[in-house]
Scaffold this motif. Structure first.
Motif, PDB file in Angstrom:
ATOM      1  N   THR A   1      -2.796  -8.416  -1.471  1.00  0.00           N
ATOM      2  CA  THR A   1      -2.104  -7.132  -1.328  1.00  0.00           C
ATOM      3  C   THR A   1      -2.118  -6.383  -2.658  1.00  0.00           C
ATOM      4  O   THR A   1      -2.399  -5.175  -2.698  1.00  0.00           O
ATOM      5  CB  THR A   1      -0.665  -7.343  -0.826  1.00  0.00           C
ATOM      6  N   THR A   2      -1.855  -7.095  -3.739  1.00  0.00           N
ATOM      7  CA  THR A   2      -1.897  -6.485  -5.071  1.00  0.00           C
ATOM      8  C   THR A   2      -3.304  -5.983  -5.383  1.00  0.00           C
ATOM      9  O   THR A   2      -3.485  -4.875  -5.895  1.00  0.00           O
ATOM     10  CB  THR A   2      -1.441  -7.504  -6.133  1.00  0.00           C
ATOM     11  N   LYS A   3      -4.314  -6.782  -5.058  1.00  0.00           N
ATOM     12  CA  LYS A   3      -5.712  -6.377  -5.283  1.00  0.00           C
ATOM     13  C   LYS A   3      -6.071  -5.158  -4.438  1.00  0.00           C
ATOM     14  O   LYS A   3      -6.734  -4.236  -4.921  1.00  0.00           O
ATOM     15  CB  LYS A   3      -6.652  -7.537  -4.979  1.00  0.00           C
ATOM     16  N   LEU A   4      -5.635  -5.145  -3.188  1.00  0.00           N
ATOM     17  CA  LEU A   4      -5.889  -3.995  -2.318  1.00  0.00           C
ATOM     18  C   LEU A   4      -5.373  -2.716  -2.960  1.00  0.00           C
ATOM     19  O   LEU A   4      -6.096  -1.723  -3.065  1.00  0.00           O
ATOM     20  CB  LEU A   4      -5.215  -4.186  -0.956  1.00  0.00           C
ATOM     21  N   PHE A   5      -4.123  -2.737  -3.403  1.00  0.00           N
ATOM     22  CA  PHE A   5      -3.528  -1.530  -3.971  1.00  0.00           C
ATOM     23  C   PHE A   5      -4.187  -1.135  -5.288  1.00  0.00           C
ATOM     24  O   PHE A   5      -4.362   0.056  -5.567  1.00  0.00           O
ATOM     25  CB  PHE A   5      -2.019  -1.685  -4.126  1.00  0.00           C
ATOM     26  N   ALA A   6      -4.601  -2.108  -6.098  1.00  0.00           N
ATOM     27  CA  ALA A   6      -5.303  -1.801  -7.351  1.00  0.00           C
ATOM     28  C   ALA A   6      -6.669  -1.177  -7.063  1.00  0.00           C
ATOM     29  O   ALA A   6      -7.051  -0.183  -7.698  1.00  0.00           O
ATOM     30  CB  ALA A   6      -5.450  -3.059  -8.194  1.00  0.00           C
ATOM     31  N   ASP A   7      -7.393  -1.754  -6.115  1.00  0.00           N
ATOM     32  CA  ASP A   7      -8.703  -1.212  -5.750  1.00  0.00           C
ATOM     33  C   ASP A   7      -8.571   0.189  -5.152  1.00  0.00           C
ATOM     34  O   ASP A   7      -9.385   1.076  -5.431  1.00  0.00           O
ATOM     35  CB  ASP A   7      -9.414  -2.134  -4.759  1.00  0.00           C
ATOM     36  N   ALA A   8      -7.551   0.383  -4.339  1.00  0.00           N
ATOM     37  CA  ALA A   8      -7.319   1.702  -3.736  1.00  0.00           C
ATOM     38  C   ALA A   8      -7.004   2.734  -4.813  1.00  0.00           C
ATOM     39  O   ALA A   8      -7.558   3.844  -4.807  1.00  0.00           O
ATOM     40  CB  ALA A   8      -6.180   1.618  -2.719  1.00  0.00           C
TER      41      ALA A   8
ATOM     42  N   VAL B   1      -9.900   4.224  -6.689  1.00  0.00           N
ATOM     43  CA  VAL B   1     -10.724   5.249  -6.021  1.00  0.00           C
ATOM     44  C   VAL B   1      -9.890   6.427  -5.515  1.00  0.00           C
ATOM     45  O   VAL B   1     -10.372   7.252  -4.747  1.00  0.00           O
ATOM     46  CB  VAL B   1     -11.567   4.649  -4.874  1.00  0.00           C
ATOM     47  N   GLY B   2      -8.619   6.479  -5.923  1.00  0.00           N
ATOM     48  CA  GLY B   2      -7.790   7.627  -5.596  1.00  0.00           C
ATOM     49  C   GLY B   2      -7.085   7.578  -4.254  1.00  0.00           C
ATOM     50  O   GLY B   2      -6.673   8.611  -3.732  1.00  0.00           O
ATOM     51  N   VAL B   3      -6.938   6.379  -3.687  1.00  0.00           N
ATOM     52  CA  VAL B   3      -6.216   6.225  -2.427  1.00  0.00           C
ATOM     53  C   VAL B   3      -4.863   5.600  -2.748  1.00  0.00           C
ATOM     54  O   VAL B   3      -4.794   4.577  -3.421  1.00  0.00           O
ATOM     55  CB  VAL B   3      -7.002   5.331  -1.430  1.00  0.00           C
ATOM     56  N   SER B   4      -3.794   6.215  -2.275  1.00  0.00           N
ATOM     57  CA  SER B   4      -2.460   5.716  -2.598  1.00  0.00           C
ATOM     58  C   SER B   4      -1.996   4.632  -1.623  1.00  0.00           C
ATOM     59  O   SER B   4      -2.495   4.523  -0.498  1.00  0.00           O
ATOM     60  CB  SER B   4      -1.449   6.864  -2.568  1.00  0.00           C
ATOM     61  N   GLU B   5      -1.040   3.832  -2.086  1.00  0.00           N
ATOM     62  CA  GLU B   5      -0.417   2.821  -1.221  1.00  0.00           C
ATOM     63  C   GLU B   5       0.162   3.490   0.021  1.00  0.00           C
ATOM     64  O   GLU B   5       0.048   2.961   1.125  1.00  0.00           O
ATOM     65  CB  GLU B   5       0.707   2.090  -1.968  1.00  0.00           C
TER      66      GLU B   5
END
Length: 75
Positions: free
Chosen positions: A33-40, A43-47
């Protein structure tokens, strides 16, 4: 607006869960989950964009892992 978050999540799950062996334990899912939000974020995609469309990212990642594990089992 949130469709972009759902698309990012779908691609991210394919690349990070479906291609590797990931456990469905609390720590693994939390780390993903932490990796998902960091990767997002990179690229400019917010949680918010992700969770607006899919609900809890933690729950969605866990469901993807469990579903992937179940699909590999024979009856």
């Amino acid at each position: 607006m949130s469709e972009r978050g759902a698309e990012f999540f779908g691609e991210w799950i394919t690349n990070n869960v479906m291609r590797g062996s990931v456990g469905a334990d609390i720590i693994s899912v939390a780390e993903l989950t932490t990796k998902l939000f960091a990767d997002a974020k990179a690229v400019g995609v917010s949680e918010h964009e992700i969770e607006e469309e899919i609900g809890s990212a933690y729950d969605a990642i866990l469901a993807a892992i469990v579903g992937f594990e179940d699909s590999g089992k024979s009856d």
